[in-house]
Write a protein that holds these residues in place. Structure first.
Motif, PDB file in Angstrom:
ATOM      1  N   PRO A 150       0.829  -1.206   0.000  1.00  0.00           N
ATOM      2  CA  PRO A 150       0.000   0.000   0.000  1.00  0.00           C
ATOM      3  C   PRO A 150       0.860   1.251   0.000  1.00  0.00           C
ATOM      4  O   PRO A 150       1.917   1.294   0.635  1.00  0.00           O
ATOM      5  CB  PRO A 150      -0.811  -0.127   1.297  1.00  0.00           C
ATOM      6  N   ALA A 151       0.405   2.272  -0.706  1.00  0.00           N
ATOM      7  CA  ALA A 151       1.169   3.515  -0.779  1.00  0.00           C
ATOM      8  C   ALA A 151       1.437   4.093   0.602  1.00  0.00           C
ATOM      9  O   ALA A 151       2.532   4.591   0.878  1.00  0.00           O
ATOM     10  CB  ALA A 151       0.435   4.528  -1.648  1.00  0.00           C
ATOM     11  N   GLN A 152       0.458   3.992   1.502  1.00  0.00           N
ATOM     12  CA  GLN A 152       0.641   4.570   2.837  1.00  0.00           C
ATOM     13  C   GLN A 152       1.732   3.845   3.616  1.00  0.00           C
ATOM     14  O   GLN A 152       2.431   4.464   4.423  1.00  0.00           O
ATOM     15  CB  GLN A 152      -0.675   4.522   3.617  1.00  0.00           C
ATOM     16  N   GLN A 153       1.900   2.538   3.368  1.00  0.00           N
ATOM     17  CA  GLN A 153       2.982   1.815   4.033  1.00  0.00           C
ATOM     18  C   GLN A 153       4.333   2.377   3.610  1.00  0.00           C
ATOM     19  O   GLN A 153       5.226   2.575   4.447  1.00  0.00           O
ATOM     20  CB  GLN A 153       2.929   0.326   3.710  1.00  0.00           C
ATOM     21  N   LEU A 154       4.500   2.645   2.321  1.00  0.00           N
ATOM     22  CA  LEU A 154       5.757   3.209   1.835  1.00  0.00           C
ATOM     23  C   LEU A 154       5.989   4.596   2.425  1.00  0.00           C
ATOM     24  O   LEU A 154       7.114   4.950   2.801  1.00  0.00           O
ATOM     25  CB  LEU A 154       5.749   3.277   0.310  1.00  0.00           C
ATOM     26  N   VAL A 155       4.921   5.397   2.492  1.00  0.00           N
ATOM     27  CA  VAL A 155       5.031   6.734   3.078  1.00  0.00           C
ATOM     28  C   VAL A 155       5.457   6.644   4.541  1.00  0.00           C
ATOM     29  O   VAL A 155       6.370   7.345   4.988  1.00  0.00           O
ATOM     30  CB  VAL A 155       3.694   7.487   2.956  1.00  0.00           C
ATOM     31  N   ASP A 156       4.792   5.777   5.302  1.00  0.00           N
ATOM     32  CA  ASP A 156       5.092   5.649   6.733  1.00  0.00           C
ATOM     33  C   ASP A 156       6.539   5.209   6.961  1.00  0.00           C
ATOM     34  O   ASP A 156       7.231   5.728   7.847  1.00  0.00           O
ATOM     35  CB  ASP A 156       4.134   4.654   7.386  1.00  0.00           C
ATOM     36  N   VAL A 157       7.004   4.227   6.158  1.00  0.00           N
ATOM     37  CA  VAL A 157       8.380   3.746   6.300  1.00  0.00           C
ATOM     38  C   VAL A 157       9.367   4.859   5.955  1.00  0.00           C
ATOM     39  O   VAL A 157      10.328   5.130   6.694  1.00  0.00           O
ATOM     40  CB  VAL A 157       8.618   2.505   5.422  1.00  0.00           C
ATOM     41  N   GLY A 158       9.160   5.530   4.826  1.00  0.00           N
ATOM     42  CA  GLY A 158      10.092   6.573   4.400  1.00  0.00           C
ATOM     43  C   GLY A 158      10.188   7.716   5.377  1.00  0.00           C
ATOM     44  O   GLY A 158      11.284   8.198   5.699  1.00  0.00           O
ATOM     45  N   ARG A 159       9.045   8.159   5.893  1.00  0.00           N
ATOM     46  CA  ARG A 159       9.060   9.264   6.851  1.00  0.00           C
ATOM     47  C   ARG A 159       9.764   8.863   8.148  1.00  0.00           C
ATOM     48  O   ARG A 159      10.530   9.648   8.711  1.00  0.00           O
ATOM     49  CB  ARG A 159       7.629   9.710   7.152  1.00  0.00           C
ATOM     50  N   ARG A 160       9.512   7.639   8.600  1.00  0.00           N
ATOM     51  CA  ARG A 160      10.121   7.225   9.863  1.00  0.00           C
ATOM     52  C   ARG A 160      11.624   7.034   9.716  1.00  0.00           C
ATOM     53  O   ARG A 160      12.386   7.338  10.641  1.00  0.00           O
ATOM     54  CB  ARG A 160       9.465   5.949  10.368  1.00  0.00           C
ATOM     55  N   VAL A 161      12.063   6.522   8.565  1.00  0.00           N
ATOM     56  CA  VAL A 161      13.508   6.432   8.319  1.00  0.00           C
ATOM     57  C   VAL A 161      14.136   7.822   8.405  1.00  0.00           C
ATOM     58  O   VAL A 161      15.171   8.027   9.057  1.00  0.00           O
ATOM     59  CB  VAL A 161      13.791   5.785   6.950  1.00  0.00           C
ATOM     60  N   ALA A 162      13.506   8.822   7.747  1.00  0.00           N
ATOM     61  CA  ALA A 162      14.041  10.182   7.748  1.00  0.00           C
ATOM     62  C   ALA A 162      14.022  10.791   9.143  1.00  0.00           C
ATOM     63  O   ALA A 162      14.954  11.528   9.525  1.00  0.00           O
ATOM     64  CB  ALA A 162      13.243  11.048   6.782  1.00  0.00           C
ATOM     65  N   GLN A 163      12.993  10.497   9.927  1.00  0.00           N
ATOM     66  CA  GLN A 163      12.895  11.051  11.280  1.00  0.00           C
ATOM     67  C   GLN A 163      13.993  10.530  12.193  1.00  0.00           C
ATOM     68  O   GLN A 163      14.317  11.173  13.199  1.00  0.00           O
ATOM     69  CB  GLN A 163      11.528  10.710  11.873  1.00  0.00           C
ATOM     70  N   ASN A 164      14.565   9.384  11.868  1.00  0.00           N
ATOM     71  CA  ASN A 164      15.528   8.738  12.753  1.00  0.00           C
ATOM     72  C   ASN A 164      16.944   8.687  12.186  1.00  0.00           C
ATOM     73  O   ASN A 164      17.758   7.883  12.640  1.00  0.00           O
ATOM     74  CB  ASN A 164      15.050   7.327  13.083  1.00  0.00           C
ATOM     75  N   LEU A 165      17.264   9.530  11.218  1.00  0.00           N
ATOM     76  CA  LEU A 165      18.633   9.627  10.741  1.00  0.00           C
ATOM     77  C   LEU A 165      19.511  10.223  11.838  1.00  0.00           C
ATOM     78  O   LEU A 165      19.101  11.135  12.558  1.00  0.00           O
ATOM     79  CB  LEU A 165      18.708  10.500   9.483  1.00  0.00           C
ATOM     80  N   ARG A 166      20.723   9.695  11.981  1.00  0.00           N
ATOM     81  CA  ARG A 166      21.619  10.120  13.047  1.00  0.00           C
ATOM     82  C   ARG A 166      22.895  10.723  12.459  1.00  0.00           C
ATOM     83  O   ARG A 166      23.547  10.122  11.602  1.00  0.00           O
ATOM     84  CB  ARG A 166      21.983   8.921  13.940  1.00  0.00           C
TER      85      ARG A 166
END
Length: 341
Positions: free
Chosen positions: A205-221
């Protein structure tokens, strides 16, 4: 601006991190350089923040491996130097649950057309997460020459989004053939790119891809504490030469590397584009050369551009060393390779 001065200033700012002289001397024979290559260059001028990042990156790439042991007594056999891990400039603080398979981990060095003597550095991860019969391909990359205002997504026009209080741009059609794309600012200049896509023939689902991408970006260190082990290393490079870039990943073509990771380095002064490249390779060619470290070699001279293969260096695969420098320089580097035992 003098990059050597920037590097010196960076060392001075981090003197408290440097081990004492006795420890450094004891570890002298185990010192191993490290560094960073290019992907999708964008013709955009870079600012002072990116230049500062470049100086810090060169320091991190070439910092010696930690010295954990005192020098061995003279009557004991000195241990061979180990292949040193390479440090990524940023870390992925979160990935979706599942089995993670890293395809590529690299550090790139690029230069702008307006200022070719100013190196800029960007890291990149390419990986696949497998869970519940689904494969998600994730690509995270730093574009040091682009700002969020200058990027473009495949599903034009992109939509504005706020990530960790910062303005970004994301796909307007995450379910399309391009998957989900997101650009957010890098704290030291440039833009971070996050791309999430299902691997054919799987769907998501498109929303799954959105959720994964946003969370990856939120947790970059930043800065990164992630390290990667290459299939071969380098030590004590000559003449002010440095490792400017590296690339560690799975071979795309069948090769004698077996399960070993393909590894590449770019060497130079890091104030201009690196002139010498090293990589694990497949088929050598050319004339027989002088043996190095007990390995036979072959070489080719193409109008002053020399290529030297060190045979059977990594799982029966050769290492290729190439550059527009004298062949003797390539042999010098070959004698400084740290090969798997």
């Amino acid at each position: 601006m003098d990059i050597e001065k920037l590097i010196k200033d960076t060392f001075t700012a981090h003197e408290h991190d440097v081990p004492d002289d006795d420890t450094v001397l004891a570890a002298a024979q185990q010192r191993i350089d490290r560094r960073r290559t290019v992907s999708r260059p964008l013709a955009v001028a870079a600012g002072v923040a990116a230049l500062t990042l470049a100086a810090v990156t060169v320091v991190a790439l070439n910092r010696s491996a930690p010295a954990d042991n005192v020098a061995a007594p003279a009557d004991e056999v000195q241990a061979e130097p180990a292949i040193a891990d390479l440090r990524m400039p940023f870390s992925l603080g979160w990935l979706p649950p599942g089995s993670v398979d890293y395809r590529v981990q690299r550090v790139n060095v690029v230069a702008t057309q307006d200022d070719p003597d100013t190196p800029l550095y960007g890291g990149e991860y390419m990986l696949t997460v497998t869970a519940n019969g689904q494969n998600l391909n994730v690509n995270v990359q730093h574009f040091p020459m682009a700002s969020v205002d200058e990027v473009a997504v495949r599903s034009r026009p992109g939509n504005p989004v706020t990530i960790n209080g910062q303005r970004g741009v994301e796909s307007s059609d995450a379910g399309g053939p391009g998957g989900y794309e997101l650009y957010v600012p890098h704290p030291d200049g440039g833009a971070m790119y996050v791309h999430v896509l299902t691997e054919f023939p799987y769907t998501a689902p498109a929303q799954q891809l959105v959720d994964v991408g946003r969370r990856v970006a939120q947790n970059l260190r930043y800065p990164g504490n992630t390290t990667v082990t290459p299939s071969f290393g380098l030590r004590d490079l000559p003449g002010g030469m440095r490792i400017c870039a590296f690339d560690v990943g799975k071979p795309f073509d069948p090769s004698p590397l077996g399960s070993a990771l393909s590894t590449g380095y770019e060497l130079g002064t890091c104030t201009t584009m690196p002139p010498i490249r090293l990589s694990t390779a497949n088929a050598p060619r050319g004339d027989p050369g002088q043996p190095t470290q007990g390995h036979p070699t072959r070489y080719v001279n193409e109008n002053g551009h020399h290529s030297l293969w060190v045979l059977d260096a990594v799982n029966d695969a050769p290492i290729l060393i190439a550059g527009s420098v004298p062949l003797t320089d390539l042999y010098d580097i070959a004698n400084r390779l740290v090969l798997p035992r």
